[in-house]
Design a protein around this motif. Structure first.
Motif: not given
Length: 595
Positions: A424-434
């Motif tokens: 979940l944390l990885t997915a959240l950071i992915n979204v922030f970067v995108v």
């Protein structure tokens, strides 16, 4: 002797083949070659059989921003041609032209007076009988005299004898004066304009039209047209050097600032389009046209870049992870993870680079090998996979940033269920970067939201795959992980339950040793969990004869009826028996070593 030499050579070869360092080098080289071939296959764009003039059977989009060089060149040439020429005005020409007109008419007037004086001296008038005869005899020398007078003045006037005769004798003084004024007026008016070699013909035509409107005498119109053609001259000229410099500057500015760019993802050719030269050139620049030859420069460049990245990884491991580098099993695991990640990326990036589960490799290496190495491998994979994704910087930044965070998140996870929070944390950071990259690139919100959904799925997919294949790595390569240790430390495992039921004293003893080992190892900075779990299993060999060990004895001691040597043999054998049980229940090698 020959056989002895041959045996020596064979033994040397066997020595090298059995040498673990040599084996690790071979594994690394094979990994480099396999990775290079996969990356090259993904980096080389799909090529099409096309030629200029054919109807395209394909829809071809630009994999990156590309300049339409030929159209840019064509536009630049048009802009350069449209630049007005630099014209230099000759201020003396209008004055010289008017002086030439005045000199011409002055010569005519002087000749007319000379004829009149000659006739009057002879006492002849128009009514005299011999007037015409005498006039004809006088005209010829006067005409020649006028010609001789005009020629040194270089007036540039060419007039026939008939026209001169008409001006000298057949018109009145008033008509001549009026004609002179008309010619002077027209020439003065036209010479005020900018006359060049390009527009002089049109200006002469306009002047002739003005003469026709102002003069009614047909003969004088003919003479006037002749004079206008002779006297109207260019009063301006094009400075070829300055004009060329100005056009060259405009051309260079157009080439630099007015490039025709086909943006990444835009269509270059659609089905049914005619392949023009400019489109063909773009396709060639993008290496999308089959030429029947190998692009050696591209291939060599990819190989050198990958070789450099692999060397960086090698030197890092040599200085900071020597234990992993010297362990053949660990090297095999590392190389397999690298190759598997590259293969996954090769087949997924076609659909979307953002779907590549790059965190999978980071998680596996952090769990199976080392957290610091996981950080480096994350950067390593991001760089070499970017050779396939090319200009998709969003993937590169996301892999570098989010993958590095994943290595830190995973280092504190000791249970498989806790991996979900990491996902979940990885997915959240992915979204922030995108989202941030979309805002930087000024993208619309719809594609940003679509990409956000993709990278969210990416983060969760990485965790699911990690949980799914982690047991394979643990069992196949007999690796110890925090998750495996937690499972082995569970009292409900078969061996620990047997130990509790069949040798409760040994079980209690093992728990005490485990607590002591954990505290001591933690103080020394070692793997405290491994020390505790290893202590749990260190005496499992006592399960074969639990009553022969004092902690399990309730009443009688069997050693009382045995010889000392036999007692010693029974006690010592529990270590060997423990290793056999460990092998039977497939405990990791590190636990067997502790036993």
């Amino acid at each position: 002797m020959f056989k002895k030499k041959e045996n020596k050579k064979t033994s040397k070869i066997r020595h090298y083949l059995n040498n673990k360092t040599f084996q690790c080098v071979i594994i690394g080289i094979l990994t480099l070659i396999i990775s290079f071939l996969i990356i090259l296959n993904g980096a080389v764009p799909k090529k099409y059989k096309l030629y200029v003039g054919m109807i395209s059977p394909y829809d071809i989009t630009a994999p990156r921003n590309i300049e339409n060089v030929l159209l840019t060149e064509q536009r630049a040439q048009e802009i350069a041609k449209s630049v007005s020429p630099v014209v230099i005005r000759k201020d003396k020409v209008p004055i010289e032209t008017l002086i030439s007109v005045d000199n011409f008419f002055s010569a005519i007037e002087s000749a007319r007076k000379k004829i009149d004086i000659t006739l009057s001296q002879k006492g002849l008038t128009k009514s005299s009988k011999n007037y015409e005869t005498e006039l004809n005899s006088i005209q010829s020398p006067v005409i020649e005299e006028i010609k001789n007078e005009i020629e040194p003045l270089q007036l540039g006037i060419y007039i026939t004898d008939e026209h001169l005769k008409y001006l000298l004798t057949e018109i009145t003084d008033d008509e001549l004066v009026s004609f002179k004024k008309t010619i002077m007026s027209i020439i003065s008016e036209v010479m005020m304009k900018e006359i060049t070699t390009e527009n002089i013909s049109s200006e002469i035509s306009i002047s002739k039209q003005n003469l026709k409107e102002k003069e009614t005498n047909p003969e004088l119109i003919i003479i006037g047209n002749n004079l206008l053609e002779c006297l109207i001259k260019p009063n301006s000229e094009i400075d070829e050097i300055l004009t060329e410099e100005k056009r060259k500057e405009a051309y260079e500015n157009a080439i630099k600032n007015n490039k025709i760019i086909v943006k990444s993802g835009s269509r270059i050719v659609s089905v049914g389009d005619v392949i023009t030269e400019d489109k063909m050139q773009m396709l060639k620049d993008l290496n999308l046209v089959e030429t029947g030859t190998i692009d050696y420069a591209f291939t060599i460049a990819i190989f050198i870049m990958m070789l450099l990245v692999f060397l960086l990884l090698f030197f890092y491991m040599k200085f900071y992870c020597p234990k992993i580098l010297s362990n053949r099993n660990n090297v095999i695991v590392l190389c397999l993870i690298i190759v598997i990640m590259i293969i996954i990326a090769r087949f997924i990036f076609i659909y979307s680079p953002l779907l590549i589960p790059f965190s999978l490799g980071t998680m596996l290496i952090a769990i199976l090998l080392d957290r610091r190495l996981a950080l480096v491998i994350n950067c390593f994979l991001a760089v070499i996979i970017s050779f396939m994704t090319r200009e998709n910087l969003t993937f590169l930044y996301m892999a570098l940033i989010s993958g590095s965070f994943t290595a830190f998140f995973i280092s504190k996870v000791n249970q498989r269920s806790a991996l979900s929070s990491t996902g979940l944390l990885t997915a959240l950071i992915n979204v922030f970067v995108v989202i941030c990259m979309g805002m930087i690139n000024k993208n619309e919100w719809k594609p940003i939201l679509t990409d956000s959904l993709i990278v969210s799925a990416n983060g969760l997919l990485s965790v699911v795959l990690t949980i799914g294949i982690l047991p394979f790595w643990e069992s196949t390569f007999n690796l110890i992980t925090p998750f495996k240790l937690m499972e082995l430390g569970n009292p409900n495992t078969t061996l620990l339950k047997r130990l509790l039921l069949e040798a409760p004293g040994t079980y209690h003893h093992s728990l005490m040793v485990g607590n002591l080992a954990e505290v001591a190892t933690e103080a020394l900075g070692g793997n405290a969990l491994l020390a505790r779990v290893g202590a749990y299993y260190h005496d499992i060999g006592k399960l074969r004869r639990p009553n022969f060990f004092s902690e399990n004895q309730l009443s009688k001691n069997p050693h009382d009826k045995m010889s000392p040597s036999l007692s010693t043999l029974v006690i010592i054998s529990h270590t060997r028996d423990g290793v056999r049980l460990a092998e039977k229940y497939k405990l990791p090698y590190v636990i067997r070593d502790i036993i």
